[in-house]
Motif scaffolding. Sequence first.
Motif, PDB file in Angstrom:
ATOM      1  N   LEU A  51      37.325  56.876  40.748  1.00 14.76           N
ATOM      2  CA  LEU A  51      36.463  55.999  41.569  1.00 14.76           C
ATOM      3  C   LEU A  51      37.146  54.665  41.851  1.00 14.76           C
ATOM      4  N   ASN A 107      37.785  51.031  42.537  1.00 16.68           N
ATOM      5  CA  ASN A 107      36.792  50.063  43.023  1.00 16.68           C
ATOM      6  C   ASN A 107      35.877  50.664  44.083  1.00 16.68           C
ATOM      7  N   GLY A 108      36.040  51.950  44.348  1.00 20.72           N
ATOM      8  CA  GLY A 108      35.088  52.662  45.198  1.00 20.72           C
ATOM      9  C   GLY A 108      35.441  52.702  46.670  1.00 20.72           C
ATOM     10  N   ARG A 109      36.639  52.231  47.014  1.00 23.30           N
ATOM     11  CA  ARG A 109      37.002  52.186  48.442  1.00 23.30           C
ATOM     12  C   ARG A 109      36.986  53.571  49.078  1.00 23.30           C
ATOM     13  N   THR A 110      37.699  54.509  48.461  1.00 22.09           N
ATOM     14  CA  THR A 110      37.773  55.838  49.092  1.00 22.09           C
ATOM     15  C   THR A 110      36.449  56.593  48.931  1.00 22.09           C
ATOM     16  N   GLU A 125      35.248  59.651  36.832  1.00 22.88           N
ATOM     17  CA  GLU A 125      35.787  58.337  36.470  1.00 22.88           C
ATOM     18  C   GLU A 125      35.512  58.091  34.987  1.00 22.88           C
ATOM     19  N   ARG A 126      36.494  57.540  34.307  1.00 25.97           N
ATOM     20  CA  ARG A 126      36.282  57.346  32.869  1.00 25.97           C
ATOM     21  C   ARG A 126      35.521  56.063  32.569  1.00 25.97           C
ATOM     22  N   ASP A 174      36.690  61.187  30.549  1.00 27.31           N
ATOM     23  CA  ASP A 174      38.062  61.579  30.862  1.00 27.31           C
ATOM     24  C   ASP A 174      38.044  62.906  31.625  1.00 27.31           C
ATOM     25  N   MET A 175      38.777  62.937  32.722  1.00 25.68           N
ATOM     26  CA  MET A 175      38.793  64.162  33.547  1.00 25.68           C
ATOM     27  C   MET A 175      39.293  65.380  32.778  1.00 25.68           C
ATOM     28  N   ASP A 223      43.052  60.590  43.444  1.00 20.22           N
ATOM     29  CA  ASP A 223      43.659  59.246  43.531  1.00 20.22           C
ATOM     30  C   ASP A 223      43.426  58.556  42.195  1.00 20.22           C
TER      31      ASP A 223
HETATM   32  C1  LIG Z   1      43.800  54.155  41.732  1.00 21.34           C
HETATM   33  S1  LIG Z   1      42.202  54.091  41.002  1.00 21.34           S
HETATM   34  C2  LIG Z   1      41.226  54.877  42.209  1.00 21.34           C
HETATM   35  C3  LIG Z   1      41.082  54.067  43.445  1.00 21.34           C
HETATM   36  C4  LIG Z   1      39.974  54.553  44.359  1.00 21.34           C
HETATM   37  N1  LIG Z   1      40.316  55.820  44.971  1.00 21.34           N
HETATM   38  C5  LIG Z   1      39.648  53.517  45.382  1.00 21.34           C
HETATM   39  O1  LIG Z   1      39.923  53.727  46.583  1.00 21.34           O
HETATM   40  O2  LIG Z   1      39.095  52.489  45.034  1.00 21.34           O
HETATM   41  C6  LIG Z   1      42.341  55.297  39.747  1.00 21.34           C
HETATM   42  C7  LIG Z   1      41.081  55.492  38.907  1.00 21.34           C
HETATM   43  O3  LIG Z   1      41.231  56.707  38.181  1.00 21.34           O
HETATM   44  C8  LIG Z   1      40.649  56.554  36.906  1.00 21.34           C
HETATM   45  N2  LIG Z   1      41.300  57.509  36.001  1.00 21.34           N
HETATM   46  C9  LIG Z   1      42.613  57.649  35.760  1.00 21.34           C
HETATM   47  N3  LIG Z   1      42.845  58.632  34.881  1.00 21.34           N
HETATM   48  C10 LIG Z   1      41.632  59.130  34.557  1.00 21.34           C
HETATM   49  C11 LIG Z   1      41.205  60.175  33.687  1.00 21.34           C
HETATM   50  N4  LIG Z   1      42.076  60.899  32.967  1.00 21.34           N
HETATM   51  N5  LIG Z   1      39.887  60.433  33.594  1.00 21.34           N
HETATM   52  C12 LIG Z   1      38.982  59.709  34.312  1.00 21.34           C
HETATM   53  N6  LIG Z   1      39.324  58.713  35.158  1.00 21.34           N
HETATM   54  C13 LIG Z   1      40.634  58.417  35.272  1.00 21.34           C
HETATM   55  C14 LIG Z   1      40.943  55.111  36.515  1.00 21.34           C
HETATM   56  O4  LIG Z   1      39.990  54.664  35.569  1.00 21.34           O
HETATM   57  C15 LIG Z   1      40.870  54.405  37.859  1.00 21.34           C
HETATM   58  O5  LIG Z   1      39.592  53.825  38.067  1.00 21.34           O
END
Ligand SMILES: C[S@@+](CC[C@H](N)C(=O)[O-])C[C@H]1O[C@@H](n2cnc3c(N)ncnc32)[C@H](O)[C@@H]1O
Length: 162
Positions: free
Chosen positions: A37, A39-42, A59-60, A79-80, A101
């Motif tokens: 997620l 910051n939620g842009r996508t 999202e974790r 965690d995914m 992402d």
């Molecule tokens: C690059 S950001 C996403 C940006 C989002 N697509 C946007 O446009 O705002 C990556 C996100 O993936 C989450 N993340 C990374 N690895 C993770 C995992 N194994 N389980 C859950 N969330 C994870 C992070 O907490 C982070 O918020």
Amino acid sequence: MSRLDSFIRRLEAQRACLDRAAELIGGTDGAVLELGLGNGRTYDHLCELFPQRDIYVCERQVAAHPDCIPPADRLLLGDMFDTLPAARDWLGGKVALTHFDAGTGDAAANLRLATGLRPLILPLLRPGGILATQQAMDGPELETLPLPDGVAEGRYHLYRRV
Ligand SMILES: C[S@@+](CC[C@H](N)C(=O)[O-])C[C@H]1O[C@@H](n2cnc3c(N)ncnc32)[C@H](O)[C@@H]1O
């Protein structure tokens, strides 16, 4: 290329690929799955593209803009590596589009993450479903699709589940 230029091109590529993915799944039923997620842009863009579809988000730790937080019943919090296998019972084969992402600026860590999550993502995608991802996830279960005009090879990736 400056880091600013690179950042802008990454986001332009991301938007172009999500817009293309929306065209590609136009005739395919199914949910949308956002992996990361942030910051939620996508997620917000996906909500605009797919107002009629169920959009699930992994999202974790939620730290998104308040306007871009999914409803609790669409948020797979944790965690995914735990939430994706747990979702398989009810979401397996029902996802028309997955957007991955979840990376950071650490290329080696991104590769490990994508490699580890790939086998957990694939069972959720329905045949013909689309995977849009910043990390390459090539393999026999995925057909590589051409990128939209203006998106450089390798900057983003589009696949169709065979
Ligand atoms: C690059 S950001 C996403 C940006 C989002 N697509 C946007 O446009 O705002 C990556 C996100 O993936 C989450 N993340 C990374 N690895 C993770 C995992 N194994 N389980 C859950 N969330 C994870 C992070 O907490 C982070 O918020």
